[in-house]
Enzyme design. Structure first.
Site, mmCIF file in Angstrom:
data_model
loop_
_atom_site.group_PDB
_atom_site.id
_atom_site.type_symbol
_atom_site.label_atom_id
_atom_site.label_comp_id
_atom_site.label_asym_id
_atom_site.label_seq_id
_atom_site.Cartn_x
_atom_site.Cartn_y
_atom_site.Cartn_z
ATOM 1 N N LYS A 121 0.801 -1.228 0.000
ATOM 2 C CA LYS A 121 0.000 0.000 0.000
ATOM 3 C C LYS A 121 0.833 1.277 0.000
ATOM 4 O O LYS A 121 0.451 2.292 0.577
ATOM 5 C CB LYS A 121 -0.985 0.027 1.185
ATOM 6 N N HIS A 137 6.858 -7.335 -2.476
ATOM 7 C CA HIS A 137 6.688 -6.672 -1.175
ATOM 8 C C HIS A 137 7.688 -7.239 -0.164
ATOM 9 O O HIS A 137 7.566 -6.968 1.031
ATOM 10 C CB HIS A 137 5.268 -6.883 -0.640
ATOM 11 N N SER A 139 -4.474 2.616 4.704
ATOM 12 C CA SER A 139 -4.663 2.022 3.386
ATOM 13 C C SER A 139 -4.650 0.497 3.473
ATOM 14 O O SER A 139 -5.454 -0.195 2.840
ATOM 15 C CB SER A 139 -3.566 2.519 2.442
#
Length: 304
Positions: free
Chosen positions: A56, A118, A148
């Site tokens: 995010k 990620h 988020s």
């Protein structure tokens, strides 16, 4: 086989929310560790570009900008028929009934290959370092990140159940999130950047404030020189509102996301945390943040 080939209800129903577990000291779920050996053995090429972020933090945004920088002239069809998650595969994802991110990356037809992850820095497959690949890292302030992430976990059917906002916030503070602690992530990558000229470290807030300037910096890091017209066109096309309307950029064709709960691209603003944190939560968060970041040179803006 593209990700959006999964659309039968039966397959969708078989996807369940994942449970967190400790994996080499980092909270993870099986959707990102199932294919561990294969991912670790991924063969990077010298011109691969890895886009790395904590979840995010503008991953799709930067992926989209890079894709336009390299391939907007390739074929108009690419931009209108191939979703961004097929153009820039997610290396470590392995969801049953879908092609793994690693296999998608292996079969990318483009050169350079744009690949996203990620992973915290210590999980990155070693061939990316051996091949001296360029890596673009994007960091976003912790408060907007947790907000988020919360909305994302509500609408993403393979993420752990988010619970209510206050318990989610506590878990974030403890680092009990998929891909681990935000603090470890941003600091681990920052530390690596100090010894590697191949890492370009960007801030989400800078991108919101001046997209054009950040695209300029990206271009000089990547050694690409689009014309002023091309650069302007990319800057316009990559604005949040136009990406949000673009079905190939906004993930609305992604089978694991429930758009009835929330859009994947929700606000794209800096400072939305103020609509979620109570005064007490904000005080507690700030105290904890100071402790965790006291040795860090990183400076984040929570408003612009």
């Amino acid at each position: 086989l593209p990700l959006h080939s999964l659309n039968s209800d039966h397959q969708m129903d078989s996807l369940s929310r994942a449970l967190l577990f400790d994996f080499h000291g980092v909270s993870m779920t099986h959707y990102f560790t199932n294919n561990w050996e294969n991912v670790q053995n991924f063969q990077a090429r010298p011109d691969d570009i890895l886009i790395a972020t904590y979840p995010k933090a503008g991953t799709t945004w930067v992926s989209y900008i890079l894709d336009l920088l390299y391939f907007s002239k390739m074929s108009c069809q690419r931009q209108t028929t191939v979703p961004i998650y097929d153009r820039v595969p997610f290396l470590e994802i392995a969801v049953p009934a879908l092609v793994s991110g690693k296999d998608m990356a292996d079969h990318l037809p483009t050169s350079p290959r744009l690949i996203k992850t990620h992973f915290p820095v210590q999980f990155v497959p070693k061939s990316f370092w051996e091949q001296n690949c360029r890596i673009v890292y994007v960091a976003r302030n912790a408060k907007d990140s947790v907000v988020s992430y919360y909305h994302f976990d509500c609408m993403n059917k393979v993420q752990p159940d988010p619970g209510d906002w206050s318990s989610f916030l506590q878990r974030f503070i403890q680092g009990k999130m998929v891909f681990g602690s935000w603090y470890d992530h941003v600091n681990g990558w920052w530390k690596k950047k100090q010894t590697s000229s191949r890492i370009h470290y960007m801030f989400y807030e800078d991108m919101v404030e001046n997209t054009g300037q950040e695209i300029d910096k990206l271009c000089s890091f990547l050694g690409v020189s689009p014309t002023p017209e091309e650069k302007n066109s990319i800057s316009v096309r990559s604005q949040f509102d136009s990406m949000k309307k673009d079905q190939m950029a906004n993930n609305s064709t992604n089978a694991v996301m429930d758009f009835n709960v929330s859009p994947f691209m929700r606000k794209g603003k800096v400072g939305d945390w103020k609509n979620h944190f109570t005064v007490a939560q904000n005080q507690d968060f700030d105290e904890d943040y100071k402790k965790k970041m006291k040795d860090s040179q990183l400076q984040f803006r929570t408003e612009i």
